[in-house]
Design a protein around this motif. Sequence first.
Motif, PDB file in Angstrom:
ATOM      1  N   PHE A  96       0.847  -1.190   0.000  1.00  0.00           N
ATOM      2  CA  PHE A  96       0.000   0.000   0.000  1.00  0.00           C
ATOM      3  C   PHE A  96       0.886   1.245   0.000  1.00  0.00           C
ATOM      4  CE2 PHE A  96      -2.202  -3.401   2.130  1.00  0.00           C
ATOM      5  CZ  PHE A  96      -3.513  -3.331   1.683  1.00  0.00           C
ATOM      6  N   PHE A  97       0.405   2.309  -0.633  1.00  0.00           N
ATOM      7  CA  PHE A  97       1.066   3.598  -0.512  1.00  0.00           C
ATOM      8  C   PHE A  97       0.845   4.121   0.904  1.00  0.00           C
ATOM      9  CE2 PHE A  97      -0.115   3.615  -5.096  1.00  0.00           C
ATOM     10  CZ  PHE A  97       1.170   3.618  -5.610  1.00  0.00           C
ATOM     11  N   VAL A  98       1.833   4.824   1.422  1.00  0.00           N
ATOM     12  CA  VAL A  98       1.676   5.511   2.698  1.00  0.00           C
ATOM     13  C   VAL A  98       1.249   6.948   2.402  1.00  0.00           C
ATOM     14  CG1 VAL A  98       2.819   6.260   4.820  1.00  0.00           C
ATOM     15  CG2 VAL A  98       3.445   4.083   3.763  1.00  0.00           C
ATOM     16  N   VAL A  99       0.146   7.380   2.985  1.00  0.00           N
ATOM     17  CA  VAL A  99      -0.362   8.735   2.777  1.00  0.00           C
ATOM     18  C   VAL A  99      -0.623   9.387   4.128  1.00  0.00           C
ATOM     19  CG1 VAL A  99      -1.361   8.289   0.502  1.00  0.00           C
ATOM     20  CG2 VAL A  99      -2.723   7.836   2.555  1.00  0.00           C
ATOM     21  N   LYS A 100      -0.677  10.707   4.116  1.00  0.00           N
ATOM     22  CA  LYS A 100      -0.918  11.482   5.335  1.00  0.00           C
ATOM     23  C   LYS A 100      -2.049  12.475   5.104  1.00  0.00           C
ATOM     24  CE  LYS A 100       3.869  11.273   7.034  1.00  0.00           C
ATOM     25  NZ  LYS A 100       3.614  10.657   8.345  1.00  0.00           N
ATOM     26  N   ASP A 101      -2.737  12.821   6.195  1.00  0.00           N
ATOM     27  CA  ASP A 101      -3.758  13.859   6.104  1.00  0.00           C
ATOM     28  C   ASP A 101      -3.155  15.194   6.543  1.00  0.00           C
ATOM     29  OD1 ASP A 101      -3.553  13.709   8.853  1.00  0.00           O
ATOM     30  OD2 ASP A 101      -5.532  12.842   9.168  1.00  0.00           O
ATOM     31  N   ASN A 158      -3.321  16.657   9.267  1.00  0.00           N
ATOM     32  CA  ASN A 158      -2.831  16.632  10.644  1.00  0.00           C
ATOM     33  C   ASN A 158      -1.545  15.825  10.798  1.00  0.00           C
ATOM     34  OD1 ASN A 158      -5.078  18.145  11.558  1.00  0.00           O
ATOM     35  ND2 ASN A 158      -6.320  16.273  11.633  1.00  0.00           N
ATOM     36  N   GLY A 159      -1.080  15.217   9.696  1.00  0.00           N
ATOM     37  CA  GLY A 159       0.141  14.421   9.759  1.00  0.00           C
ATOM     38  C   GLY A 159      -0.074  12.968  10.123  1.00  0.00           C
ATOM     39  N   SER A 160      -1.334  12.548  10.310  1.00  0.00           N
ATOM     40  CA  SER A 160      -1.620  11.141  10.608  1.00  0.00           C
ATOM     41  C   SER A 160      -1.399  10.293   9.361  1.00  0.00           C
ATOM     42  CB  SER A 160      -3.055  10.983  11.107  1.00  0.00           C
ATOM     43  OG  SER A 160      -3.260  11.749  12.285  1.00  0.00           O
ATOM     44  N   ALA A 182      11.168   0.247   9.423  1.00  0.00           N
ATOM     45  CA  ALA A 182      10.474  -0.985   9.071  1.00  0.00           C
ATOM     46  C   ALA A 182       9.133  -1.167   9.766  1.00  0.00           C
ATOM     47  CB  ALA A 182      11.373  -2.189   9.366  1.00  0.00           C
ATOM     48  N   ASN A 183       8.973  -0.697  11.001  1.00  0.00           N
ATOM     49  CA  ASN A 183       7.784  -1.037  11.776  1.00  0.00           C
ATOM     50  C   ASN A 183       6.887   0.145  12.103  1.00  0.00           C
ATOM     51  OD1 ASN A 183       9.560   0.181  13.493  1.00  0.00           O
ATOM     52  ND2 ASN A 183       9.194  -1.208  15.222  1.00  0.00           N
ATOM     53  N   SER A 184       7.016   1.245  11.385  1.00  0.00           N
ATOM     54  CA  SER A 184       6.179   2.416  11.692  1.00  0.00           C
ATOM     55  C   SER A 184       5.989   3.274  10.448  1.00  0.00           C
ATOM     56  CB  SER A 184       6.812   3.248  12.803  1.00  0.00           C
ATOM     57  OG  SER A 184       6.076   4.435  13.021  1.00  0.00           O
ATOM     58  N   LEU A 185       4.789   3.863  10.341  1.00  0.00           N
ATOM     59  CA  LEU A 185       4.505   4.794   9.246  1.00  0.00           C
ATOM     60  C   LEU A 185       4.978   6.203   9.572  1.00  0.00           C
ATOM     61  CD1 LEU A 185       0.827   3.750   8.395  1.00  0.00           C
ATOM     62  CD2 LEU A 185       2.915   2.923   7.339  1.00  0.00           C
ATOM     63  N   ASP A 186       5.360   6.446  10.822  1.00  0.00           N
ATOM     64  CA  ASP A 186       5.633   7.814  11.272  1.00  0.00           C
ATOM     65  C   ASP A 186       6.978   8.353  10.810  1.00  0.00           C
ATOM     66  OD1 ASP A 186       3.200   7.831  12.539  1.00  0.00           O
ATOM     67  OD2 ASP A 186       4.017   7.143  14.460  1.00  0.00           O
ATOM     68  N   GLY A 187       7.863   7.504  10.280  1.00  0.00           N
ATOM     69  CA  GLY A 187       9.162   7.988   9.844  1.00  0.00           C
ATOM     70  C   GLY A 187       9.150   8.647   8.486  1.00  0.00           C
ATOM     71  N   THR A 188       7.998   8.642   7.822  1.00  0.00           N
ATOM     72  CA  THR A 188       7.895   9.222   6.485  1.00  0.00           C
ATOM     73  C   THR A 188       7.509  10.688   6.554  1.00  0.00           C
ATOM     74  OG1 THR A 188       5.584   8.502   6.336  1.00  0.00           O
ATOM     75  CG2 THR A 188       7.265   7.012   5.460  1.00  0.00           C
ATOM     76  N   GLU A 189       7.707  11.387   5.440  1.00  0.00           N
ATOM     77  CA  GLU A 189       7.287  12.783   5.324  1.00  0.00           C
ATOM     78  C   GLU A 189       6.579  12.982   3.991  1.00  0.00           C
ATOM     79  OE1 GLU A 189      10.629  15.597   4.183  1.00  0.00           O
ATOM     80  OE2 GLU A 189      11.766  13.968   5.100  1.00  0.00           O
ATOM     81  N   ILE A 235      -9.012   4.563   2.384  1.00  0.00           N
ATOM     82  CA  ILE A 235      -7.777   4.369   3.133  1.00  0.00           C
ATOM     83  C   ILE A 235      -7.984   3.259   4.162  1.00  0.00           C
ATOM     84  CG2 ILE A 235      -6.923   6.720   2.844  1.00  0.00           C
ATOM     85  CD1 ILE A 235      -8.009   7.328   5.646  1.00  0.00           C
ATOM     86  N   PHE A 236      -6.873   2.738   4.680  1.00  0.00           N
ATOM     87  CA  PHE A 236      -6.926   1.620   5.606  1.00  0.00           C
ATOM     88  C   PHE A 236      -5.978   1.875   6.777  1.00  0.00           C
ATOM     89  CE2 PHE A 236      -7.471   0.102   1.256  1.00  0.00           C
ATOM     90  CZ  PHE A 236      -8.735  -0.479   1.326  1.00  0.00           C
ATOM     91  N   VAL A 237      -6.345   1.297   7.926  1.00  0.00           N
ATOM     92  CA  VAL A 237      -5.470   1.338   9.102  1.00  0.00           C
ATOM     93  C   VAL A 237      -5.386  -0.069   9.664  1.00  0.00           C
ATOM     94  CG1 VAL A 237      -5.924   3.742   9.682  1.00  0.00           C
ATOM     95  CG2 VAL A 237      -7.409   1.950  10.601  1.00  0.00           C
ATOM     96  N   ALA A 238      -4.264  -0.348  10.321  1.00  0.00           N
ATOM     97  CA  ALA A 238      -4.051  -1.672  10.900  1.00  0.00           C
ATOM     98  C   ALA A 238      -4.831  -1.828  12.193  1.00  0.00           C
ATOM     99  CB  ALA A 238      -2.559  -1.898  11.131  1.00  0.00           C
ATOM    100  N   ASN A 239      -5.098  -3.075  12.556  1.00  0.00           N
ATOM    101  CA  ASN A 239      -5.758  -3.388  13.815  1.00  0.00           C
ATOM    102  C   ASN A 239      -5.204  -4.714  14.336  1.00  0.00           C
ATOM    103  OD1 ASN A 239      -7.255  -5.548  12.488  1.00  0.00           O
ATOM    104  ND2 ASN A 239      -8.514  -3.913  11.598  1.00  0.00           N
ATOM    105  N   GLU A 240      -5.779  -5.221  15.431  1.00  0.00           N
ATOM    106  CA  GLU A 240      -5.285  -6.466  16.021  1.00  0.00           C
ATOM    107  C   GLU A 240      -5.450  -7.645  15.072  1.00  0.00           C
ATOM    108  OE1 GLU A 240      -7.225  -7.031  19.704  1.00  0.00           O
ATOM    109  OE2 GLU A 240      -6.222  -5.365  20.724  1.00  0.00           O
TER     110      GLU A 240
END
Length: 416
Positions: free
Chosen positions: A90-95, A97-99, A138-145, A345-350
């Motif tokens: 999946f592409f990583v996208v932000k809104d 607010n930076g989420s 590798a384990n987080s979407l937050d390192g992108t800009e 858009i999609f978000v991860a869950n358990e």
Amino acid sequence: MSLYGMMRTGVSGMQGQASKLSTVADNIANSATTGYKKLGVEFSTLVVNSLPNSHNSGGIITNVRQHISQQGVMQFTNSGLDLAIDGGGFFVVKDDNGSSFMTRAGSFVPDEEGRLVNSAGYYLAGYSYANGDPAVTANSLDGTEIVRLDNTEMTATPSQFGNFRVNFPADEPASAAPLPSTNVAAAEFTHKSSVLAYDNLGGSQLLDVYMTKTAANTWEVAVFDQAQAAPGTNFPYGAGPLATQTVTFDGTTGQPNGATTIAVPVPDGQTLTFDMAGSTQLSADFTAYDISVDGNAPSSVEELNISADGTVYAQYENETLRPLFRVPLATVMSPDRLTSLSGNIFVANEDSGDVRLGFPGEDDLGGIVSGALESSNVDIAEELTKMIEGQRNYTANSKVFQTGSELMDVLLTLKR
């Protein structure tokens, strides 16, 4: 079986078929939505405990599942900023607010700030080359800009690295005249090439490269500033050689067996390192395999190119490319169990598992296709068939409820 249980089963079946018809309606409505993943309804039995030799009606349990991992057909476009994923990820996208989120909808266009935004208002995210080659978190979407582009910037890059791979003829006789490095009028050479390099301000600097055989398997390579050349002749130059290097070869294999780099100080520029590691000395004519130098003259961005490995390049008017960002792809263990939100858009869950990032082409991630969009994976003919089937099943279940109601009326009448 109790009449109440019969009526309850009919209602349960009607509710299940209503859910099925609802998903069919959503699928048809989004059949032209880029990157949309169709919804499906799965039924399982609901059994109510009963006594031996008797039956209590149960019903059905309805589970709605989105077919996220099923890829849609690729539709090619005229825009190089339209992106599709050929394979998983999946592409990583932000809104605003930076989420961070994930999506397969790659219809990106630049906004007024140069950010690549898709039709749902989400911005493409990646890793910048500002601090060198990017590494993935590798384990987080937050390192992108957010990928930002500036099409008006004019840049010039000084030359620092170059390839100089040629074949030195093995049968050439050694020169007995003064070598080019002496910079005298009587100097002679075996072969000569000229190379264009760029200084700090992007100005063109022509370098004359002289190659002269001095002994068996031994050559002198001397580099001069062409601007210092005497009119109408080669030597002498107004200044001595910028750099001189002796290159030796193995007489059996024809491969270099000594130093293979030359450090040349470009006038008004940086030190240019010529790599001659791929050169040979064979019984053939002088041949230039690869003579190239990096850097570029002052130029503005003409267009943007996005490669299959996710690198976003700025292509300048002089055809040079400069990497700006690298776009990663995200994935989870169970994509079909991701949580779907508005905007495709999609978000991860358990249930889906944690997010894992990588660059396109790595592990089980697909490649990025520029100039294409992934269409919805909805099959209209299949959805219309499901609609007819769901309608008939709904009618049949309503008939069960109606029959149970009529029997209940008869039972109540018997009491009178």
